[in-house]
Design a protein around this motif. Structure first.
Motif, PDB file in Angstrom:
ATOM      1  N   PRO A  14      -3.787 -31.491  20.006  1.00 21.38           N
ATOM      2  CA  PRO A  14      -2.935 -31.854  21.182  1.00 21.38           C
ATOM      3  C   PRO A  14      -2.854 -30.461  22.096  1.00 21.38           C
ATOM      4  O   PRO A  14      -3.037 -29.461  21.745  1.00 21.38           O
ATOM      5  N   GLN A  15      -2.024 -30.742  23.300  1.00 25.60           N
ATOM      6  CA  GLN A  15      -2.004 -29.915  24.076  1.00 25.60           C
ATOM      7  C   GLN A  15      -0.871 -28.833  23.675  1.00 25.60           C
ATOM      8  O   GLN A  15      -0.253 -28.966  23.008  1.00 25.60           O
ATOM      9  N   PRO A  16      -1.219 -27.476  23.736  1.00 23.03           N
ATOM     10  CA  PRO A  16      -0.419 -26.443  23.250  1.00 23.03           C
ATOM     11  C   PRO A  16       1.077 -26.618  23.852  1.00 23.03           C
ATOM     12  O   PRO A  16       1.303 -26.924  24.856  1.00 23.03           O
ATOM     13  N   ILE A  17       2.081 -26.272  22.921  1.00 26.95           N
ATOM     14  CA  ILE A  17       3.391 -26.308  23.286  1.00 26.95           C
ATOM     15  C   ILE A  17       4.014 -24.870  23.269  1.00 26.95           C
ATOM     16  O   ILE A  17       3.700 -24.204  22.103  1.00 26.95           O
ATOM     17  N   LEU A  18       4.523 -24.559  24.491  1.00 24.30           N
ATOM     18  CA  LEU A  18       5.033 -23.101  24.421  1.00 24.30           C
ATOM     19  C   LEU A  18       6.794 -23.432  24.551  1.00 24.30           C
ATOM     20  O   LEU A  18       7.185 -23.828  25.317  1.00 24.30           O
ATOM     21  N   TYR A  19       7.332 -22.833  23.460  1.00 28.50           N
ATOM     22  CA  TYR A  19       8.738 -22.582  23.288  1.00 28.50           C
ATOM     23  C   TYR A  19       9.028 -21.411  24.375  1.00 28.50           C
ATOM     24  O   TYR A  19       8.641 -20.197  23.966  1.00 28.50           O
TER      25      TYR A  19
END
Length: 227
Positions: A14-19
């Motif tokens: 999955p595409q990276p998720i940046l919090y």
């Protein structure tokens, strides 16, 4: 992303998720680094002020036990701490490098990063300013930013070319630009730091830096003048 460049990633990941929080300088560093390396990612905004701070909720505490931003979900891992994240990106995605090949220049990049990320930013971070109190927070922030910028300016006097270290953008630049923004936010007199100001001006039109700017984030308040 080819597997030889990033052995932990595959096309099915999955595409990276940046919090991230729009005005967080730590989140901003990582946004710049990912933009420079042209890594697609999604942002999941975490408000540091709404409802007492969403970073303190139980759900986010499972993501980042320090209850801070950023956190990055990438390659099946969850990483916290902006400098550690940038080094992970450098080691897994070495194209468009953010560290020079020359060992002395690499040390200078890390030196500048350390001054900013250990000697300036934590001392004027939100959690510290809350503890200091509303009446004294501006004076407190100005003191530590001024002290740190004196050291940064001195370091840049022997390392800077077009950017912080030579003529290639590095992690040092990723950290410097957000800290200059914070300095202006606290009305620090930046005239004594001409090299810092020159590099900041050089980078303000760079597309990767522009896209990472707080005013271009999905959680930036729409009422801000430059939104």
């Amino acid at each position: 992303m080819s597997t030889n460049l990033c052995p932990n990633a595959s096309s099915s990941d999955p595409q990276p998720i940046l919090y991230s929080y729009w005005r967080s300088s730590c989140s901003w560093r990582v946004r710049i680094a990912m933009n420079l390396k042209e890594i697609p990612y999604d942002i999941k905004p975490i408000s540091l002020i709404k409802s007492g701070g969403e970073q303190h909720c139980n759900e986010y505490r499972e993501v980042n036990p320090m209850e801070q931003v950023p956190a990055l979900q990438i390659d099946g891992h969850t990483l916290i701490e902006s400098v550690a994240i940038m080094h992970y990106l450098e080691e897994t995605r070495p194209q468009r490098p953010l560290l020079p090949q020359d060992v002395h220049k690499r040390a200078k990049v890390r030196e500048i990063v350390e001054i900013i990320c250990s000697g300036i930013q934590p001392l004027q971070n939100l959690i510290v300013l809350i503890h200091v109190g509303e009446e004294k927070k501006k004076e407190w922030a100005q003191h530590w930013i001024t002290r740190g910028f004196r050291a940064v300016e001195k370091a840049l006097s022997t390392s800077a070319g077009k950017y912080c270290v030579g003529d290639e953008i590095s992690m040092a630049d990723c950290c410097l630009v957000p800290q200059v923004f914070n300095a202006r936010r606290f009305h620090v007199d930046l005239r004594p730091y001409p090299i810092i100001l020159r590099i900041d001006r050089e980078l303000e039109s760079n597309p990767a830096f522009r896209a990472a700017h707080p005013s271009n984030q999905p959680d930036c308040p729409p009422e801000l003048p430059n939104k």
